[in-house]
Design an enzyme around this catalytic site. Sequence first.
Site, PDB file in Angstrom:
ATOM      1  N   GLU A  83      14.215   7.567 -25.356  1.00  0.00           N
ATOM      2  CA  GLU A  83      15.652   7.282 -25.304  1.00  0.00           C
ATOM      3  C   GLU A  83      16.501   8.540 -25.466  1.00  0.00           C
ATOM      4  OE1 GLU A  83      16.988   4.147 -27.923  1.00  0.00           O
ATOM      5  OE2 GLU A  83      18.975   4.143 -26.989  1.00  0.00           O
ATOM      6  N   LYS A 261      18.339  -1.588 -35.331  1.00  0.00           N
ATOM      7  CA  LYS A 261      17.713  -0.966 -34.144  1.00  0.00           C
ATOM      8  C   LYS A 261      18.027   0.530 -34.141  1.00  0.00           C
ATOM      9  CE  LYS A 261      17.364   0.350 -29.644  1.00  0.00           C
ATOM     10  NZ  LYS A 261      17.838   1.615 -29.043  1.00  0.00           N
ATOM     11  N   ASP A 277       1.117   3.587 -36.941  1.00  0.00           N
ATOM     12  CA  ASP A 277       1.202   2.278 -36.295  1.00  0.00           C
ATOM     13  C   ASP A 277       2.662   1.815 -36.272  1.00  0.00           C
ATOM     14  OD1 ASP A 277       1.170  -0.481 -35.783  1.00  0.00           O
ATOM     15  OD2 ASP A 277      -0.791  -0.757 -36.691  1.00  0.00           O
ATOM     16  N   HIS A 375      26.203   9.356 -26.023  1.00  0.00           N
ATOM     17  CA  HIS A 375      24.950   8.779 -25.536  1.00  0.00           C
ATOM     18  C   HIS A 375      24.869   8.859 -24.012  1.00  0.00           C
ATOM     19  CE1 HIS A 375      21.467   6.265 -25.176  1.00  0.00           C
ATOM     20  NE2 HIS A 375      22.140   5.384 -24.459  1.00  0.00           N
TER      21      HIS A 375
HETATM   22  C1  LIG Z   1      25.117  12.896 -28.925  1.00  0.00           C
HETATM   23  C2  LIG Z   1      25.960  13.535 -30.029  1.00  0.00           C
HETATM   24  C3  LIG Z   1      25.012  14.216 -31.010  1.00  0.00           C
HETATM   25  C4  LIG Z   1      26.877  14.571 -29.408  1.00  0.00           C
HETATM   26  O1  LIG Z   1      27.771  14.986 -30.411  1.00  0.00           O
HETATM   27  P1  LIG Z   1      28.740  16.234 -30.230  1.00  0.00           P
HETATM   28  O2  LIG Z   1      29.670  16.217 -31.381  1.00  0.00           O
HETATM   29  O3  LIG Z   1      29.286  16.240 -28.853  1.00  0.00           O
HETATM   30  O4  LIG Z   1      27.703  17.400 -30.366  1.00  0.00           O
HETATM   31  P2  LIG Z   1      27.929  18.959 -30.458  1.00  0.00           P
HETATM   32  O5  LIG Z   1      27.688  19.506 -29.090  1.00  0.00           O
HETATM   33  O6  LIG Z   1      29.175  19.328 -31.186  1.00  0.00           O
HETATM   34  O7  LIG Z   1      26.681  19.364 -31.404  1.00  0.00           O
HETATM   35  C5  LIG Z   1      26.607  18.958 -32.770  1.00  0.00           C
HETATM   36  C6  LIG Z   1      25.139  18.951 -33.185  1.00  0.00           C
HETATM   37  O8  LIG Z   1      24.478  17.816 -32.603  1.00  0.00           O
HETATM   38  C7  LIG Z   1      23.198  18.215 -32.120  1.00  0.00           C
HETATM   39  N1  LIG Z   1      23.222  18.113 -30.643  1.00  0.00           N
HETATM   40  C8  LIG Z   1      24.257  17.714 -29.870  1.00  0.00           C
HETATM   41  N2  LIG Z   1      23.909  17.675 -28.575  1.00  0.00           N
HETATM   42  C9  LIG Z   1      22.623  18.064 -28.510  1.00  0.00           C
HETATM   43  C10 LIG Z   1      21.683  18.202 -27.446  1.00  0.00           C
HETATM   44  N3  LIG Z   1      22.027  17.965 -26.179  1.00  0.00           N
HETATM   45  N4  LIG Z   1      20.454  18.602 -27.739  1.00  0.00           N
HETATM   46  C11 LIG Z   1      20.083  18.861 -29.002  1.00  0.00           C
HETATM   47  N5  LIG Z   1      20.920  18.744 -30.068  1.00  0.00           N
HETATM   48  C12 LIG Z   1      22.169  18.336 -29.820  1.00  0.00           C
HETATM   49  C13 LIG Z   1      22.959  19.634 -32.588  1.00  0.00           C
HETATM   50  O9  LIG Z   1      22.333  19.608 -33.837  1.00  0.00           O
HETATM   51  C14 LIG Z   1      24.361  20.153 -32.709  1.00  0.00           C
HETATM   52  O10 LIG Z   1      24.519  21.198 -33.664  1.00  0.00           O
HETATM   53  P3  LIG Z   1      23.780  22.595 -33.537  1.00  0.00           P
HETATM   54  O11 LIG Z   1      22.526  22.389 -34.316  1.00  0.00           O
HETATM   55  O12 LIG Z   1      23.514  22.863 -32.079  1.00  0.00           O
HETATM   56  O13 LIG Z   1      24.678  23.553 -34.166  1.00  0.00           O
HETATM   57  C15 LIG Z   1      26.839  12.484 -30.775  1.00  0.00           C
HETATM   58  O14 LIG Z   1      27.732  11.911 -29.858  1.00  0.00           O
HETATM   59  C16 LIG Z   1      26.043  11.399 -31.455  1.00  0.00           C
HETATM   60  O15 LIG Z   1      25.491  11.589 -32.530  1.00  0.00           O
HETATM   61  N6  LIG Z   1      26.039  10.187 -30.859  1.00  0.00           N
HETATM   62  C17 LIG Z   1      25.243   9.068 -31.326  1.00  0.00           C
HETATM   63  C18 LIG Z   1      24.157   8.828 -30.315  1.00  0.00           C
HETATM   64  C19 LIG Z   1      23.189   7.775 -30.739  1.00  0.00           C
HETATM   65  O16 LIG Z   1      23.274   7.179 -31.783  1.00  0.00           O
HETATM   66  N7  LIG Z   1      22.218   7.524 -29.883  1.00  0.00           N
HETATM   67  C20 LIG Z   1      21.217   6.528 -30.107  1.00  0.00           C
HETATM   68  C21 LIG Z   1      21.143   5.658 -28.900  1.00  0.00           C
HETATM   69  S1  LIG Z   1      22.343   4.361 -28.951  1.00  0.00           S
HETATM   70  C22 LIG Z   1      21.461   3.070 -29.723  1.00  0.00           C
HETATM   71  O17 LIG Z   1      20.397   2.740 -29.291  1.00  0.00           O
HETATM   72  C23 LIG Z   1      21.786   2.537 -31.073  1.00  0.00           C
HETATM   73  C24 LIG Z   1      23.060   1.813 -31.383  1.00  0.00           C
HETATM   74  C25 LIG Z   1      24.212   2.704 -31.122  1.00  0.00           C
HETATM   75  O18 LIG Z   1      23.224   0.639 -30.645  1.00  0.00           O
HETATM   76  C26 LIG Z   1      22.900   1.492 -32.854  1.00  0.00           C
HETATM   77  C27 LIG Z   1      24.094   0.826 -33.490  1.00  0.00           C
HETATM   78  O19 LIG Z   1      24.796   0.074 -32.800  1.00  0.00           O
HETATM   79  O20 LIG Z   1      24.274   1.048 -34.704  1.00  0.00           O
HETATM   80  N1  LIG Z   2      -1.747  -5.583 -39.556  1.00  0.00           N
HETATM   81  C1  LIG Z   2      -1.937  -4.264 -39.400  1.00  0.00           C
HETATM   82  O1  LIG Z   2      -1.005  -3.504 -39.583  1.00  0.00           O
HETATM   83  C2  LIG Z   2      -3.297  -3.729 -39.011  1.00  0.00           C
HETATM   84  C3  LIG Z   2      -3.432  -2.390 -38.698  1.00  0.00           C
HETATM   85  N2  LIG Z   2      -4.652  -1.847 -38.391  1.00  0.00           N
HETATM   86  C4  LIG Z   2      -4.843  -0.433 -38.026  1.00  0.00           C
HETATM   87  O2  LIG Z   2      -5.487   0.250 -39.131  1.00  0.00           O
HETATM   88  C5  LIG Z   2      -5.370   1.646 -38.953  1.00  0.00           C
HETATM   89  C6  LIG Z   2      -5.141   2.340 -40.282  1.00  0.00           C
HETATM   90  O3  LIG Z   2      -6.174   2.025 -41.183  1.00  0.00           O
HETATM   91  P1  LIG Z   2      -6.494   2.878 -42.474  1.00  0.00           P
HETATM   92  O4  LIG Z   2      -7.153   1.986 -43.469  1.00  0.00           O
HETATM   93  O5  LIG Z   2      -5.285   3.612 -42.920  1.00  0.00           O
HETATM   94  O6  LIG Z   2      -7.465   3.974 -41.904  1.00  0.00           O
HETATM   95  P2  LIG Z   2      -8.991   4.289 -42.116  1.00  0.00           P
HETATM   96  O7  LIG Z   2      -9.801   3.133 -42.592  1.00  0.00           O
HETATM   97  O8  LIG Z   2      -9.423   4.961 -40.867  1.00  0.00           O
HETATM   98  O9  LIG Z   2      -8.880   5.382 -43.264  1.00  0.00           O
HETATM   99  C7  LIG Z   2      -8.812   5.052 -44.616  1.00  0.00           C
HETATM  100  C8  LIG Z   2     -10.060   5.542 -45.320  1.00  0.00           C
HETATM  101  O10 LIG Z   2     -10.107   6.963 -45.276  1.00  0.00           O
HETATM  102  C9  LIG Z   2     -10.784   7.455 -46.418  1.00  0.00           C
HETATM  103  N3  LIG Z   2      -9.960   8.543 -47.019  1.00  0.00           N
HETATM  104  C10 LIG Z   2     -10.272   9.874 -46.982  1.00  0.00           C
HETATM  105  N4  LIG Z   2      -9.300  10.604 -47.577  1.00  0.00           N
HETATM  106  C11 LIG Z   2      -8.357   9.738 -48.003  1.00  0.00           C
HETATM  107  C12 LIG Z   2      -7.103   9.889 -48.691  1.00  0.00           C
HETATM  108  N5  LIG Z   2      -6.626  11.084 -49.096  1.00  0.00           N
HETATM  109  N6  LIG Z   2      -6.386   8.786 -48.950  1.00  0.00           N
HETATM  110  C13 LIG Z   2      -6.823   7.571 -48.576  1.00  0.00           C
HETATM  111  N7  LIG Z   2      -7.989   7.349 -47.938  1.00  0.00           N
HETATM  112  C14 LIG Z   2      -8.775   8.427 -47.643  1.00  0.00           C
HETATM  113  C15 LIG Z   2     -10.984   6.276 -47.380  1.00  0.00           C
HETATM  114  O11 LIG Z   2     -12.303   5.893 -47.543  1.00  0.00           O
HETATM  115  P3  LIG Z   2     -13.592   5.894 -46.560  1.00  0.00           P
HETATM  116  O12 LIG Z   2     -13.878   7.330 -46.206  1.00  0.00           O
HETATM  117  O13 LIG Z   2     -14.665   5.273 -47.403  1.00  0.00           O
HETATM  118  O14 LIG Z   2     -13.303   5.044 -45.373  1.00  0.00           O
HETATM  119  C16 LIG Z   2     -10.099   5.172 -46.778  1.00  0.00           C
HETATM  120  O15 LIG Z   2     -10.598   3.902 -46.964  1.00  0.00           O
HETATM  121  C17 LIG Z   2      -4.238   1.847 -37.989  1.00  0.00           C
HETATM  122  O16 LIG Z   2      -4.786   2.307 -36.765  1.00  0.00           O
HETATM  123  C18 LIG Z   2      -3.664   0.440 -37.777  1.00  0.00           C
HETATM  124  O17 LIG Z   2      -3.151   0.316 -36.468  1.00  0.00           O
HETATM  125  C19 LIG Z   2      -5.798  -2.606 -38.446  1.00  0.00           C
HETATM  126  C20 LIG Z   2      -5.709  -3.947 -38.755  1.00  0.00           C
HETATM  127  C21 LIG Z   2      -4.465  -4.629 -39.009  1.00  0.00           C
END
Ligand SMILES: CC(C)(COP(=O)([O-])OP(=O)([O-])OC[C@H]1O[C@@H](n2cnc3c(N)ncnc32)[C@H](O)[C@@H]1OP(=O)([O-])[O-])[C@@H](O)C(=O)NCCC(=O)NCCSC(=O)C[C@@](C)(O)CC(=O)[O-]
Ligand SMILES: NC(=O)C1=CN([C@@H]2O[C@H](COP(=O)(O)OP(=O)(O)OC[C@H]3O[C@@H](n4cnc5c(N)ncnc54)[C@H](OP(=O)(O)O)[C@@H]3O)[C@@H](O)[C@H]2O)C=CC1
Length: 426
Positions: A83, A261, A277, A375
């Site tokens: 997006e 969202k 995940d 946007h």
């Molecule tokens: C789009 C902006 C940021 C422009 O905003 P602006 O004020 O025109 O931006 P600017 O050119 O003055 O730049 C300000 C800063 O924004 C960043 N920036 C700005 N432009 C860029 C770019 N091209 N590439 C990379 N970074 C960018 C960048 O960090 C920049 O500072 P810098 O670091 O450069 O000094 C602003 O209008 C904004 O924040 N809009 C909101 C957009 C948004 O929320 N999009 C999500 C999709 S819409 C949606 O799905 C969700 C929604 C909206 O329905 C959720 C809801 O309803 O709550």
């Molecule tokens: N409803 C849901 O959300 C479901 C999700 N999934 C999927 O499960 C996956 C994630 O499973 P997850 O259990 O996290 O992964 P894993 O089972 O692959 O890894 C966890 C295992 O790693 C070992 N381990 C090693 N180092 C660490 C550490 N620092 N901390 C914790 N554990 C460590 C542990 O023991 P050991 O070495 O004995 O394994 C642990 O059990 C995702 O891909 C997800 O999509 C699956 C089913 C349902």
Amino acid sequence: MTINSRISGLRDHTPDERLALVAGGAGLDATALEALQPHAGLSLAQADHMVENVVGLIGIPVGVATNFTVDGVDRLIPMATEEPSVVAAASNAARMARVHGGFTTSYTGDVMIAQIQVLDAVDPHGTRFALLEAREELLALANEQDPVLVSLGGGAFDISVRVLPTRVGAQIIVHLHVDVRDAMGANAVNTMAEAIAPRIAELADTRTLLRILTNKAELRLTRARAVFDAELLGGAQVVSDIVAASAFAEADPYRAATHNKGIMNGITAVVLATGNDTRAVESGCHSHAARLGGYSALSQFEQDAAGNLVGTLEVPLAVGLVGGATRAHPTAQAAVRLLGVETARELASIVAAVGLAQNLAACRALAAEGIQRGHMTLHARTIAASAGAEVDEIGDVAARIVAERRIRVEYAREVLAELRAEKTTA
Ligand SMILES: CC(C)(COP(=O)([O-])OP(=O)([O-])OC[C@H]1O[C@@H](n2cnc3c(N)ncnc32)[C@H](O)[C@@H]1OP(=O)([O-])[O-])[C@@H](O)C(=O)NCCC(=O)NCCSC(=O)C[C@@](C)(O)CC(=O)[O-]
Ligand SMILES: NC(=O)C1=CN([C@@H]2O[C@H](COP(=O)(O)OP(=O)(O)OC[C@H]3O[C@@H](n4cnc5c(N)ncnc54)[C@H](OP(=O)(O)O)[C@@H]3O)[C@@H](O)[C@H]2O)C=CC1
């Protein structure tokens, strides 16, 4: 490793230059991020070991959000999203929080819950007590399944038991609470649930049915807070209008769905980039939004005593650094290296901060000039591509449809035809 997330003007570079700048900002060698490049990412052979019946791959852009400070540490944040304006918006909001110290977070622990469903108990309340009496035995049995997790300081540490009235009669629901450390934890807790279910059936003198984790990860909450600068937001009126917009989302489920969202635009992008995940996190967040009965906003915005805007977000985040695709996917590994995180908690803190930033950026735009300016300006490039513009034509077509404020595919096609005609006659 010290990260500098303030890379102004990153947008003005080519992708290769950006990768070098971002690697430099993160204190990394450019080769550490090589897997972010298409030729070095997931291969078909690797994909063939990840899911079934593999026939190909789909490319999703990874952008890097700048300006983030989370718990006092700068972070450059990889975001995988299709997006437009999401990465820009997160960076923009982080810039407005940066002057007040960025984002601070707290975390309730790496705790996941497995559910074991018990059916047909003759005396559900007596059975509930009998299961609670067997707490230590059940915990020991669960922990035998994962010695590695226990050796890391995690493992099952509590159970709770409820009698649940349902339309087919009372059921007993056992919850097993497991500290999963740095894993997402699904496999670990599911294994434990399946292992203790037969003993639960014996103790209950009946049968168990489902044995699976809940994605309502209410013991794994991350809270993020930030102060956004009133002047950078556009002044006092914008601040109070964002507060009014936030109150709308808290009170109205129709608005809350869109507000949330916007939060998920940020959360899902980081979750996906790090190979976690997305469905697990999304179902967790939406169940949290509905925890009080009705569906509501996951965040709140208020004005503080100095007139700045305070944003707060609370979300369950079941994300990990071991297991799942995070370890298996080379690009996810590069994303984790870029973030510089070593624990699931640090990753969750960053994910929550991005969710809050994303939400603020959208609410600010909505409360000020409207979402379309920022946007749609960035979306214009997608429109140009949909109209058939080649890579070297997209910039010109997008610039013209933005300048003329007609950001539509039909018009982009007309502009493209004109540009091609101009080139032919030139
Ligand atoms: C789009 C902006 C940021 C422009 O905003 P602006 O004020 O025109 O931006 P600017 O050119 O003055 O730049 C300000 C800063 O924004 C960043 N920036 C700005 N432009 C860029 C770019 N091209 N590439 C990379 N970074 C960018 C960048 O960090 C920049 O500072 P810098 O670091 O450069 O000094 C602003 O209008 C904004 O924040 N809009 C909101 C957009 C948004 O929320 N999009 C999500 C999709 S819409 C949606 O799905 C969700 C929604 C909206 O329905 C959720 C809801 O309803 O709550
Ligand atoms: N409803 C849901 O959300 C479901 C999700 N999934 C999927 O499960 C996956 C994630 O499973 P997850 O259990 O996290 O992964 P894993 O089972 O692959 O890894 C966890 C295992 O790693 C070992 N381990 C090693 N180092 C660490 C550490 N620092 N901390 C914790 N554990 C460590 C542990 O023991 P050991 O070495 O004995 O394994 C642990 O059990 C995702 O891909 C997800 O999509 C699956 C089913 C349902």
